[in-house]
Write a protein that holds these residues in place. Structure first.
Motif, PDB file in Angstrom:
ATOM      1  N   ASP A  64       0.840  -1.209   0.000  1.00 22.72           N
ATOM      2  CA  ASP A  64       0.000   0.000   0.000  1.00 22.72           C
ATOM      3  C   ASP A  64       0.875   1.259   0.000  1.00 22.72           C
ATOM      4  O   ASP A  64       0.850   2.035   0.944  1.00 22.72           O
ATOM      5  CB  ASP A  64      -0.962  -0.009   1.205  1.00 22.72           C
ATOM      6  N   ASP A  66       7.475   3.670   3.059  1.00 20.34           N
ATOM      7  CA  ASP A  66       8.355   2.518   3.289  1.00 20.34           C
ATOM      8  C   ASP A  66       8.047   1.384   2.319  1.00 20.34           C
ATOM      9  O   ASP A  66       8.946   0.638   1.923  1.00 20.34           O
ATOM     10  CB  ASP A  66       8.297   2.055   4.751  1.00 20.34           C
ATOM     11  N   ASP A  67       6.784   1.280   1.866  1.00 19.87           N
ATOM     12  CA  ASP A  67       6.466   0.308   0.809  1.00 19.87           C
ATOM     13  C   ASP A  67       7.279   0.625  -0.449  1.00 19.87           C
ATOM     14  O   ASP A  67       7.741  -0.291  -1.142  1.00 19.87           O
ATOM     15  CB  ASP A  67       4.987   0.369   0.431  1.00 19.87           C
ATOM     16  N   ASN A  70      -2.604   2.646   3.658  1.00 19.76           N
ATOM     17  CA  ASN A  70      -2.059   3.979   3.927  1.00 19.76           C
ATOM     18  C   ASN A  70      -2.896   5.080   3.277  1.00 19.76           C
ATOM     19  O   ASN A  70      -3.009   6.184   3.799  1.00 19.76           O
ATOM     20  CB  ASN A  70      -0.616   4.074   3.431  1.00 19.76           C
ATOM     21  N   THR A 109       2.982  -6.042   2.811  1.00 10.65           N
ATOM     22  CA  THR A 109       3.420  -4.884   3.600  1.00 10.65           C
ATOM     23  C   THR A 109       2.283  -3.880   3.798  1.00 10.65           C
ATOM     24  O   THR A 109       2.522  -2.705   4.047  1.00 10.65           O
ATOM     25  CB  THR A 109       4.633  -4.192   2.934  1.00 10.65           C
ATOM     26  N   MET A 142       4.938  -7.648   6.907  1.00 10.97           N
ATOM     27  CA  MET A 142       5.258  -6.573   7.838  1.00 10.97           C
ATOM     28  C   MET A 142       3.934  -6.248   8.515  1.00 10.97           C
ATOM     29  O   MET A 142       2.967  -5.853   7.864  1.00 10.97           O
ATOM     30  CB  MET A 142       5.774  -5.323   7.112  1.00 10.97           C
ATOM     31  N   GLU A 183      -0.493  -2.734  15.750  1.00  4.38           N
ATOM     32  CA  GLU A 183       0.212  -2.088  14.636  1.00  4.38           C
ATOM     33  C   GLU A 183      -0.793  -1.829  13.516  1.00  4.38           C
ATOM     34  O   GLU A 183      -1.748  -2.597  13.332  1.00  4.38           O
ATOM     35  CB  GLU A 183       1.354  -3.013  14.184  1.00  4.38           C
ATOM     36  N   PHE A 184      -0.552  -0.804  12.695  1.00  7.08           N
ATOM     37  CA  PHE A 184      -1.529  -0.344  11.697  1.00  7.08           C
ATOM     38  C   PHE A 184      -2.020  -1.440  10.738  1.00  7.08           C
ATOM     39  O   PHE A 184      -3.231  -1.595  10.536  1.00  7.08           O
ATOM     40  CB  PHE A 184      -0.940   0.825  10.888  1.00  7.08           C
ATOM     41  N   ASN A 185      -1.114  -2.194  10.105  1.00  8.88           N
ATOM     42  CA  ASN A 185      -1.551  -3.153   9.075  1.00  8.88           C
ATOM     43  C   ASN A 185      -2.487  -4.223   9.648  1.00  8.88           C
ATOM     44  O   ASN A 185      -3.396  -4.690   8.950  1.00  8.88           O
ATOM     45  CB  ASN A 185      -0.352  -3.842   8.429  1.00  8.88           C
ATOM     46  N   LEU A 240       6.813  -4.596  14.516  1.00  7.96           N
ATOM     47  CA  LEU A 240       7.437  -3.346  14.973  1.00  7.96           C
ATOM     48  C   LEU A 240       8.660  -3.591  15.855  1.00  7.96           C
ATOM     49  O   LEU A 240       9.568  -2.758  15.903  1.00  7.96           O
ATOM     50  CB  LEU A 240       6.418  -2.508  15.747  1.00  7.96           C
ATOM     51  N   HIS A 252       9.806   0.472   7.822  1.00  4.17           N
ATOM     52  CA  HIS A 252       9.346  -0.879   8.154  1.00  4.17           C
ATOM     53  C   HIS A 252       9.435  -1.889   6.997  1.00  4.17           C
ATOM     54  O   HIS A 252       9.996  -2.972   7.130  1.00  4.17           O
ATOM     55  CB  HIS A 252       7.871  -0.840   8.570  1.00  4.17           C
ATOM     56  N   ASP A 253       8.759  -1.544   5.904  1.00  3.10           N
ATOM     57  CA  ASP A 253       8.411  -2.572   4.918  1.00  3.10           C
ATOM     58  C   ASP A 253       9.585  -3.276   4.234  1.00  3.10           C
ATOM     59  O   ASP A 253       9.516  -4.498   3.999  1.00  3.10           O
ATOM     60  CB  ASP A 253       7.458  -1.980   3.876  1.00  3.10           C
TER      61      ASP A 253
HETATM   62  C1  BDR Z   1       3.064  -0.089   8.526  1.00  4.78           C
HETATM   63  O1  BDR Z   1       1.954   0.783   8.333  1.00  4.78           O
HETATM   64  C2  BDR Z   1       2.157   1.586   7.206  1.00  4.78           C
HETATM   65  O2  BDR Z   1       1.911   2.917   7.537  1.00  4.78           O
HETATM   66  C3  BDR Z   1       3.575   1.353   6.746  1.00  4.78           C
HETATM   67  O3  BDR Z   1       3.635   1.393   5.324  1.00  4.78           O
HETATM   68  C4  BDR Z   1       3.914  -0.004   7.282  1.00  4.78           C
HETATM   69  O4  BDR Z   1       3.530  -1.019   6.385  1.00  4.78           O
HETATM   70  C5  BDR Z   1       3.764   0.293   9.808  1.00  4.78           C
HETATM   71  O5  BDR Z   1       2.886   0.182  10.893  1.00  4.78           O
END
Ligand code: BDR
Ligand code: CA
Length: 311
Positions: free
Chosen positions: A9, A13-14, A38, A124, A150, A164-166, A189, A239-240
């Protein structure tokens, strides 16, 4: 080389994950699939195409995926990634159309057409597409070589103290993917907060002096500001690409086997990844592992080299 599909997405970082996958001779990037995360899937898909344009690799197909999570409402991460999903840089307009097949069909078809154990799925973003592919064609679960995500964290969160967001974005999809039974590595993370883009990394990239190096620096500049303002970090965690680094050279990312599950119903714990790290945990037949420790210098060495190689 490792044959992978990257489900993403982009996302600052992707974008770096895409660059690393394109540049490494150890990886063959078969295709990119996109997922709302994202930003909206429309924006994210265009971003994936723009990153491929920047890298001169319009030959890699981009398949548009899920627009929203299985059950939850859409929550984009505009506070971190901006209005476009890739704020901080000029994005070149795509010159190649998005591929006809949708992401979920493409993932299922590609895995089924390949030899068993041939394809690795890397995710990711939120896990909506992977969950739907596993439901559409359950045979892929036995057929993929492994899944590397990730997402999550056994001791850390970013959307909440424990999530974590994903994973938080689509916890039901994450539960399907984590419980599926395929070989799965969670690069969470705990690991990715070690992948900080510090000033010395930016200096090394600046010395490369290409348009792509400038592109990376533009991305990191924006990412740094939002991570400072929203998450209280000095340097942004990238991260990714840690998932790709792990596939290129597993010694760069230390892992530990642990039973793993996703919380979908807690009041305070939506999207928490629960890893059983107790010494007595039953590891018999355990097919999940979590990433613990990053070789930071080796990781950034790979990323800097990728930017150099892509020219
Ligand atoms: C993840 O969430 C997204 O914002 C980043 O691309 C990464 O995959 C980090 O929590
Ligand atoms: Ca992402």
């Amino acid at each position: 080389p490792r044959r992978i599909i990257l489900d993403c997405d982009p996302g600052h970082d992707d974008a770096v994950a895409i660059m690393l996958a394109l540049a490494s001779p150890a990886i063959e990037l078969l295709g990119i699939t996109t997922v709302g995360g994202n930003q909206t899937v429309q924006k994210i898909t265009r971003n994936a195409q723009s990153v491929l344009e920047m890298c001169g690799r319009q030959d890699v197909p981009v398949h548009r995926g899920s627009a929203r999570p299985l059950l939850r409402d859409v929550h984009v991460a505009g506070d971190i990634h901006g209005e476009s999903g890739l704020d901080g840089v000029e994005l070149p307009a795509p010159t190649v159309p998005v591929a006809d097949a949708r992401a979920v069909q493409y993932i299922a078809d590609t895995v089924m057409a390949a030899e068993p154990g041939e394809i690795t799925l890397v995710a990711t973003g939120p896990l909506t597409n992977l969950a739907l592919a596993a439901r559409l064609e359950p045979e892929i679960i036995e057929r993929v070589r492994e899944v590397v995500i990730m997402g999550g964290g056994y001791h850390e969160g970013n959307v909440s103290p424990v999530a974590e967001f994903n994973i938080w974005a689509d916890p039901e999809a994450a539960a399907i993917v984590v419980d599926a039974g395929w070989e799965l590595t969670m690069v969470g993370l705990d690991l990715t907060h070690q992948a900080l883009a510090t000033a010395d990394v930016e200096e090394q990239v600046r010395a490369i002096g290409t348009d792509l190096a400038e592109f990376f620096l533009g991305l990191m500049g924006f990412f740094r500001r939002t991570y400072q303002e929203v998450q209280g970090f000095d340097d942004p965690p990238v991260h990714d690409p840690c998932t790709i680094a792990y596939l290129i050279d597993p010694s760069v990312v230390r892992t530990r086997r642990a039973p793993l599950h996703v919380e979908t119903s807690g009041d305070l714990t939506r999207g928490m990844t629960v890893a059983d790290l107790r010494p007595g945990a039953d590891l018999e037949g355990c097919r999940t592992q979590v990433a613990t420790e990053l070789d930071r210098d080796a990781f950034w060495g790979m990323v800097v080299e990728a930017i150099r190689v892509l020219g």
